[in-house]
Scaffold this motif. Structure first.
Motif, PDB file in Angstrom:
ATOM      1  N   VAL A 136       3.517  14.738  -5.139  1.00 38.75           N
ATOM      2  CA  VAL A 136       3.273  15.379  -3.845  1.00 38.75           C
ATOM      3  C   VAL A 136       4.378  14.953  -2.889  1.00 38.75           C
ATOM      4  O   VAL A 136       4.708  13.771  -2.796  1.00 38.75           O
ATOM      5  CB  VAL A 136       1.902  14.986  -3.267  1.00 38.75           C
ATOM      6  N   THR A 137       4.941  15.918  -2.205  1.00 42.29           N
ATOM      7  CA  THR A 137       5.989  15.615  -1.224  1.00 42.29           C
ATOM      8  C   THR A 137       5.388  15.560   0.171  1.00 42.29           C
ATOM      9  O   THR A 137       4.778  16.516   0.635  1.00 42.29           O
ATOM     10  CB  THR A 137       7.100  16.680  -1.269  1.00 42.29           C
ATOM     11  N   ILE A 138       5.549  14.400   0.788  1.00 39.66           N
ATOM     12  CA  ILE A 138       5.107  14.228   2.177  1.00 39.66           C
ATOM     13  C   ILE A 138       6.275  14.638   3.060  1.00 39.66           C
ATOM     14  O   ILE A 138       7.364  14.059   2.967  1.00 39.66           O
ATOM     15  CB  ILE A 138       4.701  12.771   2.446  1.00 39.66           C
ATOM     16  N   PRO A 139       6.100  15.639   3.882  1.00 39.39           N
ATOM     17  CA  PRO A 139       7.242  16.209   4.607  1.00 39.39           C
ATOM     18  C   PRO A 139       7.743  15.347   5.762  1.00 39.39           C
ATOM     19  O   PRO A 139       7.047  14.462   6.259  1.00 39.39           O
ATOM     20  CB  PRO A 139       6.683  17.535   5.121  1.00 39.39           C
ATOM     21  N   GLU A 140       8.947  15.649   6.164  1.00 37.70           N
ATOM     22  CA  GLU A 140       9.517  15.037   7.363  1.00 37.70           C
ATOM     23  C   GLU A 140       8.597  15.314   8.546  1.00 37.70           C
ATOM     24  O   GLU A 140       8.070  16.413   8.688  1.00 37.70           O
ATOM     25  CB  GLU A 140      10.894  15.629   7.621  1.00 37.70           C
ATOM     26  N   GLY A 141       8.384  14.327   9.356  1.00 32.57           N
ATOM     27  CA  GLY A 141       7.516  14.476  10.523  1.00 32.57           C
ATOM     28  C   GLY A 141       6.102  13.992  10.300  1.00 32.57           C
ATOM     29  O   GLY A 141       5.336  13.862  11.263  1.00 32.57           O
ATOM     30  N   ALA A 142       5.723  13.727   9.030  1.00 34.78           N
ATOM     31  CA  ALA A 142       4.364  13.234   8.757  1.00 34.78           C
ATOM     32  C   ALA A 142       4.140  11.904   9.462  1.00 34.78           C
ATOM     33  O   ALA A 142       5.028  11.056   9.538  1.00 34.78           O
ATOM     34  CB  ALA A 142       4.157  13.069   7.254  1.00 34.78           C
ATOM     35  N   GLN A 143       2.935  11.723   9.981  1.00 33.63           N
ATOM     36  CA  GLN A 143       2.637  10.519  10.762  1.00 33.63           C
ATOM     37  C   GLN A 143       2.147   9.377   9.887  1.00 33.63           C
ATOM     38  O   GLN A 143       1.324   9.574   8.996  1.00 33.63           O
ATOM     39  CB  GLN A 143       1.582  10.834  11.822  1.00 33.63           C
ATOM     40  N   PHE A 144       2.669   8.200  10.156  1.00 37.66           N
ATOM     41  CA  PHE A 144       2.210   6.965   9.523  1.00 37.66           C
ATOM     42  C   PHE A 144       1.730   6.040  10.637  1.00 37.66           C
ATOM     43  O   PHE A 144       2.533   5.455  11.355  1.00 37.66           O
ATOM     44  CB  PHE A 144       3.352   6.292   8.754  1.00 37.66           C
ATOM     45  N   GLU A 145       0.415   5.936  10.787  1.00 41.79           N
ATOM     46  CA  GLU A 145      -0.138   5.026  11.786  1.00 41.79           C
ATOM     47  C   GLU A 145      -0.510   3.726  11.090  1.00 41.79           C
ATOM     48  O   GLU A 145      -1.304   3.726  10.145  1.00 41.79           O
ATOM     49  CB  GLU A 145      -1.373   5.629  12.456  1.00 41.79           C
ATOM     50  N   VAL A 146       0.083   2.628  11.540  1.00 40.84           N
ATOM     51  CA  VAL A 146      -0.102   1.353  10.857  1.00 40.84           C
ATOM     52  C   VAL A 146      -0.610   0.272  11.803  1.00 40.84           C
ATOM     53  O   VAL A 146      -0.478   0.376  13.025  1.00 40.84           O
ATOM     54  CB  VAL A 146       1.220   0.872  10.208  1.00 40.84           C
ATOM     55  N   THR A 147      -1.185  -0.752  11.198  1.00 41.53           N
ATOM     56  CA  THR A 147      -1.582  -1.961  11.913  1.00 41.53           C
ATOM     57  C   THR A 147      -0.664  -3.091  11.476  1.00 41.53           C
ATOM     58  O   THR A 147      -0.558  -3.376  10.276  1.00 41.53           O
ATOM     59  CB  THR A 147      -3.038  -2.336  11.610  1.00 41.53           C
ATOM     60  N   VAL A 148       0.003  -3.700  12.420  1.00 35.89           N
ATOM     61  CA  VAL A 148       0.922  -4.804  12.104  1.00 35.89           C
ATOM     62  C   VAL A 148       0.104  -6.031  11.723  1.00 35.89           C
ATOM     63  O   VAL A 148      -0.851  -6.403  12.411  1.00 35.89           O
ATOM     64  CB  VAL A 148       1.827  -5.109  13.312  1.00 35.89           C
ATOM     65  N   ASP A 149       0.463  -6.653  10.613  1.00 37.04           N
ATOM     66  CA  ASP A 149      -0.312  -7.787  10.110  1.00 37.04           C
ATOM     67  C   ASP A 149       0.172  -9.144  10.599  1.00 37.04           C
ATOM     68  O   ASP A 149      -0.439 -10.169  10.297  1.00 37.04           O
ATOM     69  CB  ASP A 149      -0.308  -7.785   8.570  1.00 37.04           C
TER      70      ASP A 149
END
Length: 230
Positions: free
Chosen positions: A61-74
């Protein structure tokens, strides 16, 4: 006559015992075939399980440019402790979804990197801290990713420093004037300006800190293809 009857009875007993201890050959063969069939079915099932595991439905599966990655810094990051190139751990706080299907679940491990870090200088050098994501783990495999950079720069404290310096000079002039008139006022203003500068240098450092558990939103700047279970 009695001896003959006894011998007949003894022979009958022997025949009975022999019959109890030895099943017919056809029965033995039948049991053996049944066992073989059972084992064959078990082997077939095991092979099927192995094959299904090997050929388990997976697709790219190709995740396109612009897809959001919301992360929690550990972990905590800081402009006065970290350096460009440092890596840090994070995790997805929201799943990555495409076409209504979850591609990467929440909780997936993510690695970030410090793009730039500069501690706050005295008087006129504000702190800098910028970070980006560098990889994400999907089904035990790590994929390199490229995201935008999130950056923060400390406020330029020139105005605040001028206030400190000017205030120190005024205070020094006041003290000097009280001590000895015009010449004393000049000396006092120079001393006061020096004290004001020292105060600005001591208190002007404003470093940037990014606390653990902070949530950040990044976006892919280049698409990435990952392998996921179908």
């Amino acid at each position: 006559m009695r001896s003959t009857k006894w011998m007949v009875a003894f022979a009958a007993g022997i025949f009975t015992l022999t019959g109890c201890n030895h099943a017919p050959a056809s029965d033995v063969a039948g049991d053996s075939n049944a066992d073989q069939n059972t084992q064959a079915k078990a082997d077939a099932g095991s092979k099927k399980g192995v094959l299904s595991g090997l050929f388990e439905s997976k697709k790219e599966v190709t995740i396109p440019e612009g897809a959001q990655f919301e992360v929690t810094v550990d972990e905590t990051l800081a402009s006065n402790r970290n350096h460009a190139g440092d890596s840090f751990a994070a995790s997805l706080s929201q799943p990555v979804v495409e076409d209504g299907k979850t591609i990467i679940p929440a909780g997936a491990q993510v690695t970030g990197r410090v793009v730039d870090a500069k501690d706050s200088g005295r008087l006129h050098v504000p702190a800098r801290l910028s970070v980006a994501l560098s990889s994400v783990e999907v089904d035990g495999k790590s994929y390199d990713i490229e995201t935008n950079t999130i950056a923060e720069t400390g406020k330029n404290h020139n105005k605040r420093n001028i206030g400190f310096i000017g205030g120190g000079a005024a205070g020094g002039a006041l003290i000097g004037g009280l001590a000895g008139g015009g010449k004393g006022a000049l000396i006092g203003s120079l001393v006061g300006a020096g004290a004001g500068t020292a105060g600005a240098a001591a208190t002007g450092k404003k470093d940037i800190s990014l606390a653990a558990e902070t949530r950040l939103k990044f976006h892919l700047v280049r698409s990435v293809t990952v392998s996921v279970k179908g």
